[in-house]
Design a protein around this motif. Sequence first.
Motif, mmCIF file in Angstrom:
data_model
loop_
_atom_site.group_PDB
_atom_site.id
_atom_site.type_symbol
_atom_site.label_atom_id
_atom_site.label_comp_id
_atom_site.label_asym_id
_atom_site.label_seq_id
_atom_site.Cartn_x
_atom_site.Cartn_y
_atom_site.Cartn_z
ATOM 1 N N VAL A 192 0.841 -1.187 0.000
ATOM 2 C CA VAL A 192 0.000 0.000 0.000
ATOM 3 C C VAL A 192 0.879 1.241 0.000
ATOM 4 C CG1 VAL A 192 -0.225 -0.040 2.533
ATOM 5 C CG2 VAL A 192 -1.936 1.136 1.162
ATOM 6 N N ASP A 193 0.516 2.207 -0.832
ATOM 7 C CA ASP A 193 1.276 3.458 -0.897
ATOM 8 C C ASP A 193 1.113 4.257 0.391
ATOM 9 O OD1 ASP A 193 2.062 2.912 -3.487
ATOM 10 O OD2 ASP A 193 1.680 4.967 -4.162
ATOM 11 N N ILE A 194 2.208 4.823 0.845
ATOM 12 C CA ILE A 194 2.161 5.804 1.925
ATOM 13 C C ILE A 194 1.891 7.159 1.277
ATOM 14 C CG2 ILE A 194 3.465 6.954 3.744
ATOM 15 C CD1 ILE A 194 5.051 4.363 4.115
ATOM 16 N N LEU A 195 0.753 7.732 1.587
ATOM 17 C CA LEU A 195 0.354 9.001 0.978
ATOM 18 C C LEU A 195 1.175 10.159 1.546
ATOM 19 C CD1 LEU A 195 -3.505 8.371 1.037
ATOM 20 C CD2 LEU A 195 -1.904 8.004 -0.868
ATOM 21 N N ASP A 196 1.012 11.321 0.959
ATOM 22 C CA ASP A 196 1.842 12.467 1.341
ATOM 23 C C ASP A 196 1.715 12.822 2.820
ATOM 24 O OD1 ASP A 196 2.213 12.410 -1.356
ATOM 25 O OD2 ASP A 196 1.456 14.425 -1.768
ATOM 26 N N ASP A 197 0.527 12.590 3.385
ATOM 27 C CA ASP A 197 0.303 12.925 4.793
ATOM 28 C C ASP A 197 0.536 11.744 5.728
ATOM 29 O OD1 ASP A 197 -1.858 11.322 4.213
ATOM 30 O OD2 ASP A 197 -3.387 12.765 4.859
ATOM 31 N N GLY A 198 1.015 10.620 5.184
ATOM 32 C CA GLY A 198 1.262 9.439 5.998
ATOM 33 C C GLY A 198 0.106 8.469 6.054
ATOM 34 N N SER A 216 4.754 1.370 1.566
ATOM 35 C CA SER A 216 5.959 1.912 0.924
ATOM 36 C C SER A 216 5.685 3.293 0.351
ATOM 37 C CB SER A 216 6.425 0.995 -0.221
ATOM 38 O OG SER A 216 6.568 -0.342 0.197
ATOM 39 N N VAL A 217 6.739 4.093 0.269
ATOM 40 C CA VAL A 217 6.681 5.382 -0.423
ATOM 41 C C VAL A 217 7.055 5.163 -1.883
ATOM 42 C CG1 VAL A 217 7.707 7.671 -0.614
ATOM 43 C CG2 VAL A 217 7.229 6.709 1.654
ATOM 44 N N HIS A 218 6.163 5.583 -2.794
ATOM 45 C CA HIS A 218 6.444 5.461 -4.220
ATOM 46 C C HIS A 218 6.403 6.799 -4.952
ATOM 47 C CE1 HIS A 218 5.196 1.129 -3.630
ATOM 48 N NE2 HIS A 218 6.292 0.995 -4.340
ATOM 49 N N SER A 219 5.958 7.839 -4.286
ATOM 50 C CA SER A 219 5.793 9.136 -4.950
ATOM 51 C C SER A 219 6.515 10.221 -4.153
ATOM 52 C CB SER A 219 4.311 9.478 -5.069
ATOM 53 O OG SER A 219 3.726 9.585 -3.772
ATOM 54 N N LYS A 220 6.850 11.310 -4.851
ATOM 55 C CA LYS A 220 7.530 12.444 -4.217
ATOM 56 C C LYS A 220 8.717 11.978 -3.370
ATOM 57 C CE LYS A 220 3.460 15.439 -4.218
ATOM 58 N NZ LYS A 220 2.567 16.307 -3.431
ATOM 59 N N LEU A 221 9.557 11.147 -3.976
ATOM 60 C CA LEU A 221 10.703 10.602 -3.268
ATOM 61 C C LEU A 221 11.736 11.672 -2.901
ATOM 62 C CD1 LEU A 221 11.211 7.341 -5.347
ATOM 63 C CD2 LEU A 221 10.232 7.541 -3.058
ATOM 64 N N ARG A 222 11.682 12.828 -3.576
ATOM 65 C CA ARG A 222 12.612 13.915 -3.266
ATOM 66 C C ARG A 222 11.993 14.924 -2.298
ATOM 67 N NH1 ARG A 222 15.785 11.260 -3.328
ATOM 68 N NH2 ARG A 222 17.204 12.945 -2.871
ATOM 69 N N MET A 223 10.955 14.528 -1.610
ATOM 70 C CA MET A 223 10.298 15.398 -0.628
ATOM 71 C C MET A 223 11.316 15.923 0.387
ATOM 72 S SD MET A 223 7.114 14.295 1.884
ATOM 73 C CE MET A 223 5.792 14.452 0.686
ATOM 74 N N ASP A 224 11.056 17.112 0.891
ATOM 75 C CA ASP A 224 11.881 17.714 1.935
ATOM 76 C C ASP A 224 12.078 16.730 3.096
ATOM 77 O OD1 ASP A 224 12.906 20.221 3.499
ATOM 78 O OD2 ASP A 224 11.345 19.334 4.769
ATOM 79 N N ARG A 225 13.279 16.719 3.660
ATOM 80 C CA ARG A 225 13.646 15.744 4.689
ATOM 81 C C ARG A 225 12.670 15.739 5.867
ATOM 82 N NH1 ARG A 225 16.903 15.340 9.384
ATOM 83 N NH2 ARG A 225 18.223 13.456 9.442
ATOM 84 N N ASP A 226 12.317 16.897 6.385
ATOM 85 C CA ASP A 226 11.422 16.941 7.545
ATOM 86 C C ASP A 226 10.027 16.452 7.180
ATOM 87 O OD1 ASP A 226 13.466 17.900 9.098
ATOM 88 O OD2 ASP A 226 12.844 20.004 8.965
ATOM 89 N N ALA A 227 9.554 16.850 5.996
ATOM 90 C CA ALA A 227 8.225 16.409 5.563
ATOM 91 C C ALA A 227 8.196 14.901 5.330
ATOM 92 C CB ALA A 227 7.822 17.158 4.292
ATOM 93 N N MET A 228 9.274 14.355 4.750
ATOM 94 C CA MET A 228 9.328 12.915 4.530
ATOM 95 C C MET A 228 9.370 12.169 5.861
ATOM 96 S SD MET A 228 9.317 10.435 2.303
ATOM 97 C CE MET A 228 9.991 10.875 0.677
ATOM 98 N N THR A 229 10.079 12.713 6.830
ATOM 99 C CA THR A 229 10.122 12.084 8.152
ATOM 100 C C THR A 229 8.729 12.047 8.773
ATOM 101 O OG1 THR A 229 12.397 12.860 8.492
ATOM 102 C CG2 THR A 229 11.150 12.195 10.456
#
Length: 353
Positions: A192-198, A216-229
């Motif tokens: 299942v995709d992990i959406l932008d908001d988790g 898993s994360v499949h999109s916006k892999l270059r997201m800002d470090r804090d936002a990705m965390t």
Amino acid sequence: MGEQPEVPAAYTAGPVAALRRIAFLLERAREDTYKVKAYRGAAATILPLPDDEVARMVDEGTLTDLPGVGKSSGRVIAEAVRGETPRRLAELETEHAGPLTEDEHGAHDLHAALRGDCHSHSDWSDGGSPIEEMAITAMELGHEYLVLTDHSPRLKVARGLSAERLARQLDVVDAVNEHLGGSFTLLKGIEVDILDDGGLDQTEEMLDRLDVRVASVHSKLRMDRDAMTRRMVAATRNRHMNVLGHCTGRLVTGGRGTRPPSQFDARAVFESCAEHDVAVEINSRPERRDPPTELLELARDIGCVFSIDSDAHAPGQLDFLWYGAERAAAAGIEPDRIVNTWPKERLLAWATK
């Protein structure tokens, strides 16, 4: 007297088994896909035909009149029908059978301890083979279970499953298990995709119906470090999440090129995994090797559990577990911290939380 011609070894498994085995060995050796498809397609062509009809076509030399049967696959069929070990099969068994890794750090013992695989794909999403073929191959490899984890709806490029398609797939899984009779279990799952908001990209109802869920994360892999965390930590807190798939999303080799790892606070993510009993996936695909060694060791030291997964998109790739076992052994991860060394009942109890 001159040397006597080599007599091919006797072979009793039949032409379909020979073609399937050749395709499997080519796949696990990462040979070109078109070669694999040639043998697997020939197997599909002759599977419904009566044995005597195939034998008659061998005698008449008309096998290549069949769609999907070429010169090479036709030779394999003819040799198998005559009770001879096909030469192509014998070559591949010599070249490509056996362990895919060296036996260092107890890697072979760890591989032997694996009871199943928690991440695999079929032709319902972006895999290349039917569900039944994936299940039968896993059973032939000695697995006790395989979790079918086709993609979720947001990943349209991979033909992700809507709730309706996933519900239909679960009925197919039930039918496959009924046919196999209990010696092996195909488990119901999803990547299942992990959406932008988790959040997770499937309905609560459908996630509740599954046995094991890889997120898993499949999109916006270059997201800002804090936002990705924040995104990844939020996902690990979701009660449905069992396994964090290929956590950095990196690619280190292969036909798709290379891709740098996503940036996130790995300590924060792995501490949340440990707190919420989410396994960190050791993705066994050679082009991923995810997580990188330093992150794998960090997750080990934090106290995470792990899942060594093939992420197979084709039957031969199910044997990629050798690579994940090698990396886990090198990192000194104890077998009991790897969820797919557990019996099915313990795995399912853990996954239901």
